[in-house]
Design an enzyme around this catalytic site. Structure first.
Site, PDB file in Angstrom:
ATOM      1  N   SER A  77      42.849  44.751  45.910  1.00 22.48           N
ATOM      2  CA  SER A  77      41.268  43.988  45.916  1.00 22.48           C
ATOM      3  C   SER A  77      40.308  45.109  46.482  1.00 22.48           C
ATOM      4  O   SER A  77      39.120  44.630  46.289  1.00 22.48           O
ATOM      5  CB  SER A  77      41.459  42.647  46.686  1.00 22.48           C
ATOM      6  OG  SER A  77      41.694  43.150  48.261  1.00 22.48           O
ATOM      7  N   LYS A 111      38.696  43.368  53.686  1.00 20.39           N
ATOM      8  CA  LYS A 111      37.565  43.185  52.634  1.00 20.39           C
ATOM      9  C   LYS A 111      36.427  43.775  53.305  1.00 20.39           C
ATOM     10  O   LYS A 111      36.372  44.214  54.442  1.00 20.39           O
ATOM     11  CB  LYS A 111      37.154  41.768  52.652  1.00 20.39           C
ATOM     12  CG  LYS A 111      38.551  40.904  52.134  1.00 20.39           C
ATOM     13  CD  LYS A 111      38.633  40.957  50.580  1.00 20.39           C
ATOM     14  CE  LYS A 111      39.911  40.033  50.121  1.00 20.39           C
ATOM     15  NZ  LYS A 111      40.875  40.837  49.376  1.00 20.39           N
TER      16      LYS A 111
END
Lengths: 164, 154
Positions: free
Chosen positions: B41, B84
């Site tokens: 990701s 993230k």
């Protein structure tokens, strides 16, 4: 010499204390009226409760448990509420934007006992299990209020459907 | 060795073990730790099997900024961690998936997105993340050795 030994015992004692408080539990003061009548039955005196970190270390909670969690609205604030529903349950809300809510994966639905005077899932929605910090086990102060806190849910606030 | 010496020595050893464990716990909890990242990701910034150093002081003091890479507990599974980038702070307007489309990040929340936006499960899927779930801010990459680099913007 004694100053040095004091410094040394502080250096080693503080981490042990902090680790104990982090992994076993601690005592905290309950503020506010949101959990009446179980906690703070009269608004003038405040109760001190023992919060067990041990009991929630694997995020295993039950419906009816009283838990302390980091407020989703303000990360510096801790709130104390009762778990009403776990993931997969359908709960009928009191003044939330939708009348029925299915609690999403990894979340729970928390409410204060004092309906109408509490800021809970009915205003901020389901909360993530990761925000749970401890489970309240008993009232430790004042002495005349010594008692353990029961896991119970009023009949009217039981979830409509319970996930299997 | 007599019985007494054995008891004394083993209790001293126990004391050291407990002490070390407690100090380690405090450092990991309040100062910083190393994390191994997995998954696509955050490519191309981070790749699978990179080891990162994260510090836990900034998130505790609520000094997070837009652009910081953070580690947090996954909102849908508290036993899992996610890594993230913060792309929105409270009050920012952000673009999510349908049905809600664009929305404003509420108070006490942040908007997290992976750098690899085609292959990332992030806020666009589960909505704004409460700040209480954030555990650390990524400072630098320490492994592999030829790719040691700072990962902060300033």
């Amino acid at each position: 010499m004694s100053f040095r030994s004091l410094f040394k015992s502080l250096l080693f004692g503080v981490p042990i204390g902090v680790t104990f408080l982090d992994s076993v539990g601690y005592v905290a003061r309950v503020e506010g009226i949101s959990m009446q009548p179980v906690l703070n039955p009269e608004s003038k005196n405040t109760d001190y409760v023992f919060l067990s970190r041990w009991a929630v270390s694997d995020y295993q909670i039950n419906r009816g448990d009283i838990i302390s969690l980091v407020s989703p609205k303000d990360p510096n604030q801790k709130i104390i509420k009762r778990v009403v529903a776990l993931e997969g349950d359908v709960v009928s809300t009191l003044g939330y934007k939708s009348k029925y809510v299915r609690v999403p994966e990894g979340h729970c639905w928390v409410e204060g006992d004092h309906t109408g005077h509490t800021l809970d899932s009915n205003s901020f929605g389901p909360v993530s299990l990761g925000l749970i910090s401890a489970k309240a086990l008993c009232i430790v102060w004042p002495p005349e209020r010594w008692q353990s806190l029961e896991t119970k849910l009023p009949e009217s606030r039981k979830p409509i459907s319970i996930a299997i | 060795m007599s019985y007494k010496t054995i008891v004394r020595k083993s209790s001293a050893l126990m004391g050291y073990v407990i002490q070390t464990a407690c100090i380690t716990h405090c450092v990991i909890e309040y100062v910083g730790d190393f994390v191994l990242c997995t998954g696509p990701s955050m490519e191309p910034t981070l790749e699978t099997n990179n080891i990162l150093f994260t510090e836990h002081i900034t998130p505790r003091l609520q000094r997070l900024r837009r652009g910081d890479i953070v580690t947090a507990k996954c909102p849908t599974d508290p036993k899992q961690n996610i890594c993230k980038r913060i792309t929105g702070l409270p009050g920012d307007k952000v673009k999510g998936y349908l049905p809600r489309g664009s929305q404003v990040v509420p108070r006490g929340h942040v908007w997290l997105e992976g750098d690899n936006s085609d292959n990332s499960k992030d806020s666009r899927m589960y909505g704004p993340v409460p700040q209480g779930l954030i555990r650390g801010r990524v400072v630098c990459r320490v492994w592999p050795l030829h790719r040691i680099s700072s990962l902060t913007d300033y």
